[in-house]
Write an enzyme that holds these catalytic residues in place. Structure first.
Site, PDB file in Angstrom:
ATOM      1  N   THR A  71       0.854  -1.200   0.000  1.00 21.72           N
ATOM      2  CA  THR A  71       0.000   0.000   0.000  1.00 21.72           C
ATOM      3  C   THR A  71       0.883   1.240   0.000  1.00 21.72           C
ATOM      4  O   THR A  71       0.664   2.180  -0.785  1.00 21.72           O
ATOM      5  CB  THR A  71      -0.942  -0.010   1.234  1.00 21.72           C
ATOM      6  OG1 THR A  71      -1.788  -1.163   1.132  1.00 21.72           O
ATOM      7  CG2 THR A  71      -1.788   1.251   1.298  1.00 21.72           C
ATOM      8  N   ASN A 147      -5.972  -9.627  -7.596  1.00 23.26           N
ATOM      9  CA  ASN A 147      -6.005 -10.321  -6.314  1.00 23.26           C
ATOM     10  C   ASN A 147      -7.293 -11.107  -6.095  1.00 23.26           C
ATOM     11  O   ASN A 147      -7.317 -12.065  -5.340  1.00 23.26           O
ATOM     12  CB  ASN A 147      -5.809  -9.327  -5.163  1.00 23.26           C
ATOM     13  CG  ASN A 147      -6.680  -8.096  -5.301  1.00 23.26           C
ATOM     14  OD1 ASN A 147      -6.644  -7.420  -6.330  1.00 23.26           O
ATOM     15  ND2 ASN A 147      -7.462  -7.789  -4.297  1.00 23.26           N
ATOM     16  N   GLN A 177       0.480  -9.618  -6.317  1.00 22.13           N
ATOM     17  CA  GLN A 177       0.026 -11.013  -6.347  1.00 22.13           C
ATOM     18  C   GLN A 177       0.824 -11.857  -7.347  1.00 22.13           C
ATOM     19  O   GLN A 177       0.712 -13.075  -7.354  1.00 22.13           O
ATOM     20  CB  GLN A 177      -1.470 -11.077  -6.700  1.00 22.13           C
ATOM     21  CG  GLN A 177      -2.365 -10.381  -5.694  1.00 22.13           C
ATOM     22  CD  GLN A 177      -2.445 -11.108  -4.353  1.00 22.13           C
ATOM     23  OE1 GLN A 177      -1.982 -12.247  -4.203  1.00 22.13           O
ATOM     24  NE2 GLN A 177      -3.026 -10.457  -3.360  1.00 22.13           N
ATOM     25  N   SER A 197       4.975  -6.993  -1.958  1.00 23.55           N
ATOM     26  CA  SER A 197       4.664  -7.032  -0.530  1.00 23.55           C
ATOM     27  C   SER A 197       5.183  -8.322   0.090  1.00 23.55           C
ATOM     28  O   SER A 197       4.937  -9.410  -0.449  1.00 23.55           O
ATOM     29  CB  SER A 197       3.139  -6.966  -0.378  1.00 23.55           C
ATOM     30  OG  SER A 197       2.777  -7.111   0.973  1.00 23.55           O
ATOM     31  N   GLY A 198       5.864  -8.211   1.253  1.00 22.79           N
ATOM     32  CA  GLY A 198       6.464  -9.380   1.893  1.00 22.79           C
ATOM     33  C   GLY A 198       5.463 -10.442   2.311  1.00 22.79           C
ATOM     34  O   GLY A 198       5.683 -11.633   2.101  1.00 22.79           O
ATOM     35  N   HIS A 199       4.305 -10.012   2.876  1.00 22.71           N
ATOM     36  CA  HIS A 199       3.417 -11.020   3.460  1.00 22.71           C
ATOM     37  C   HIS A 199       2.650 -11.826   2.411  1.00 22.71           C
ATOM     38  O   HIS A 199       1.976 -12.793   2.750  1.00 22.71           O
ATOM     39  CB  HIS A 199       2.481 -10.393   4.506  1.00 22.71           C
ATOM     40  CG  HIS A 199       1.362  -9.577   3.965  1.00 22.71           C
ATOM     41  ND1 HIS A 199       0.079 -10.053   3.904  1.00 22.71           N
ATOM     42  CD2 HIS A 199       1.310  -8.322   3.480  1.00 22.71           C
ATOM     43  CE1 HIS A 199      -0.718  -9.118   3.411  1.00 22.71           C
ATOM     44  NE2 HIS A 199       0.007  -8.050   3.134  1.00 22.71           N
ATOM     45  N   THR A 235      13.836   4.435   9.960  1.00 27.30           N
ATOM     46  CA  THR A 235      14.687   3.250  10.082  1.00 27.30           C
ATOM     47  C   THR A 235      13.997   2.065   9.395  1.00 27.30           C
ATOM     48  O   THR A 235      12.809   1.830   9.586  1.00 27.30           O
ATOM     49  CB  THR A 235      14.921   2.930  11.578  1.00 27.30           C
ATOM     50  OG1 THR A 235      15.486   4.095  12.168  1.00 27.30           O
ATOM     51  CG2 THR A 235      15.847   1.749  11.756  1.00 27.30           C
ATOM     52  N   CYS A 324      -9.497  -6.920   2.209  1.00 29.32           N
ATOM     53  CA  CYS A 324      -9.748  -5.574   2.715  1.00 29.32           C
ATOM     54  C   CYS A 324     -11.196  -5.158   2.506  1.00 29.32           C
ATOM     55  O   CYS A 324     -11.635  -4.188   3.083  1.00 29.32           O
ATOM     56  CB  CYS A 324      -8.808  -4.582   2.053  1.00 29.32           C
ATOM     57  SG  CYS A 324      -8.723  -4.806   0.314  1.00 29.32           S
TER      58      CYS A 324
HETATM   59  N1  PLP Z   1      -2.068  -4.559  -4.316  1.00 29.61           N
HETATM   60  C1  PLP Z   1      -2.642  -5.757  -4.449  1.00 29.61           C
HETATM   61  C2  PLP Z   1      -2.926  -6.292  -5.811  1.00 29.61           C
HETATM   62  C3  PLP Z   1      -2.973  -6.511  -3.321  1.00 29.61           C
HETATM   63  O1  PLP Z   1      -3.554  -7.701  -3.459  1.00 29.61           O
HETATM   64  C4  PLP Z   1      -2.686  -5.973  -2.043  1.00 29.61           C
HETATM   65  C5  PLP Z   1      -3.076  -6.715  -0.831  1.00 29.61           C
HETATM   66  O2  PLP Z   1      -3.965  -7.532  -0.860  1.00 29.61           O
HETATM   67  C6  PLP Z   1      -2.069  -4.718  -1.952  1.00 29.61           C
HETATM   68  C7  PLP Z   1      -1.781  -4.046  -3.110  1.00 29.61           C
HETATM   69  C8  PLP Z   1      -1.729  -4.106  -0.626  1.00 29.61           C
HETATM   70  O3  PLP Z   1      -0.643  -4.798  -0.055  1.00 29.61           O
HETATM   71  P1  PLP Z   1      -0.208  -4.617   1.474  1.00 29.61           P
HETATM   72  O4  PLP Z   1      -1.084  -5.525   2.258  1.00 29.61           O
HETATM   73  O5  PLP Z   1       1.234  -5.038   1.500  1.00 29.61           O
HETATM   74  O6  PLP Z   1      -0.359  -3.189   1.817  1.00 29.61           O
END
Ligand code: PLP
Length: 382
Positions: A71, A147, A177, A197-199, A235, A324
């Site tokens: 994000t 996603n 994704q 994104s790491g997670h 940091t 989300c």
């Molecule tokens: N962009 C896409 C296509 C996503 O699927 C997501 C999270 O589901 C994000 C952005 C946001 O990622 P983050 O959770 O790392 O903020």
């Protein structure tokens, strides 16, 4: 035991990551400190930058800016590019994640740019419209893989079309994704920035990155110290970056993107075998390229939210839309943009498997979902 069929919400920290990170963190200081603990941390985050470059096909001179997640990376790219772009218009699509769409809307609403929206054709973008819409555009932000549906956009031809129509456009790709699941070719495609994104990769949440071509003008979002080339003060989240390095090492050791994609595809197929003739039908045609782990399924007569809850009781994690937005009363804007009715969108679930459990587990998960569907629709399980 839980079966994660909601990997697109979060992959779950890989066991190899959990095992490795704790030991590695001892003795790591602040990467900006010049003493040895600081320099050790600096070395690890530089190694992680190289691993990120490798997984997105970037070159050694391309920048990797650490952020708190995708994000933030999307915000940095869109707002940062919009402030410096010579032409004040942004091209995007209704399929984008809110991290892109809401950011674009905020920039446009604040008078920072005008909006150009690519029309959709079912689950895909109308490629014919892009050439005209991209004419003289300043900033572009598009996702590589969706996603919710897993649909993959033909990025090389989209980028080529945009470059012909507006050679100076700043092109940002939200590859959250896609990274680690399908090949991403930052340099070859000639894009300017890519978010990840790491997670979504088996690392901790709290870390993401914007990979960016060196030498581009961009305004920082977060000001303060001079970390990250002055583009993202603060940091760096060293533990999360170490976890991302471990997750990318695990990906490599498991045969890289091709290895993970093959395991994911096998697990998705096993899930669908388990699901059998349950009445659930894919919303995306089999001819449309999708991520190997994702399938969007409509279950006529069953509310997706009810199915998510029933599946959870039996240990299977699925979702009724993006993490989300699920739990809200609104049907998925992505599914509506793909042409589904509100009613159909409310009956649509997302199944997104991992590759860190075996196919039998996903087969059983499919059977559990079939039994839940039968119960919820008042039918007997076959
Ligand atoms: N962009 C896409 C296509 C996503 O699927 C997501 C999270 O589901 C994000 C952005 C946001 O990622 P983050 O959770 O790392 O903020």
């Amino acid at each position: 035991m839980l079966t994660n069929c909601d990997a697109n919400a979060t992959f779950g920290v890989l066991p190899a990551v959990l095992e490795g990170v704790c030991e590695e963190l001892s003795g790591l200081g602040n990467p900006s400190s010049i003493h040895r603990a600081g320099q050790r941390a600096r070395a690890v985050i530089e190694e992680a930058r190289d691993a990120v470059r490798a997984v997105v096909g970037a070159g050694p001179r391309d920048l990797v800016i650490w952020t708190s997640g995708a994000t933030e990376a999307n915000n940095l790219a869109i707002r940062g590019f919009a402030r410096v772009a010579l032409r004040r218009s942004i091209l995007t699509s209704p399929f984008e994640h809110p991290a892109v769409l809401e950011t674009v809307r905020a920039v446009v609403g604040g008078g920072g740019a005008t909006l150009r929206m690519i029309p959709t054709q079912g689950h895909e973008l109308s490629l014919d419209a892009i050439s005209e819409l991209a004419d003289g555009v300043g900033v572009v932000s598009l996702m590589l893989a969706n996603n919710e549906t897993g649909v993959i956009s033909p990025m090389p031809s989209i980028v080529a079309t945009i470059r012909r129509a507006s050679p100076g456009a700043l092109i940002h790709v939200d590859a959250v994704q896609a990274v680690g699941r399908i090949p991403v070719s930052f340099s070859e495609w000639g894009v300017d920035a890519v978010s990840l994104s790491g997670h979504k990769l088996g690392a901790f949440s709290g870390v993401g990155a914007l990979v960016m071509r060196a030498g581009l003008m961009i305004e920082p979002e977060i000001t303060g110290g001079s970390q990250e080339e002055g583009l993202r003060a603060g940091t760096q989240p060293v533990p999360a970056i170490v976890s991302l390095l471990r997750a990318l090492s695990a990906l490599k050791e498991g045969g890289g993107v091709a290895g993970r994609a093959a395991r994911m595809a096998a697990n998705r197929a096993a899930f669908l075998r388990g699901l059998g003739e349950s009445g659930a039908a894919p919303t995306v045609s089999p001819e449309t390229p999708t991520l190997p782990n994702t399938i969007s399924l409509r279950v006529p007569g069953v509310a997706a939210d009810d199915l998510v809850v029933a599946a959870d009781i039996h240990g299977v994690l699925i979702s009724s839309g993006a993490a989300c937005s699920s739990g809200t009363q609104r049907p998925s804007p992505v599914l509506l943009a793909a042409g589904l009715s509100e009613h159909a969108a409310r009956e649509t679930i997302r199944v997104s498997v991992t590759d860190d459990a075996d196919s039998d587990q996903f087969y059983r998960a499919g059977k559990i979902i079939a039994a839940c569907i039968a119960r919820l629709s008042g039918k007997r399980a076959k």
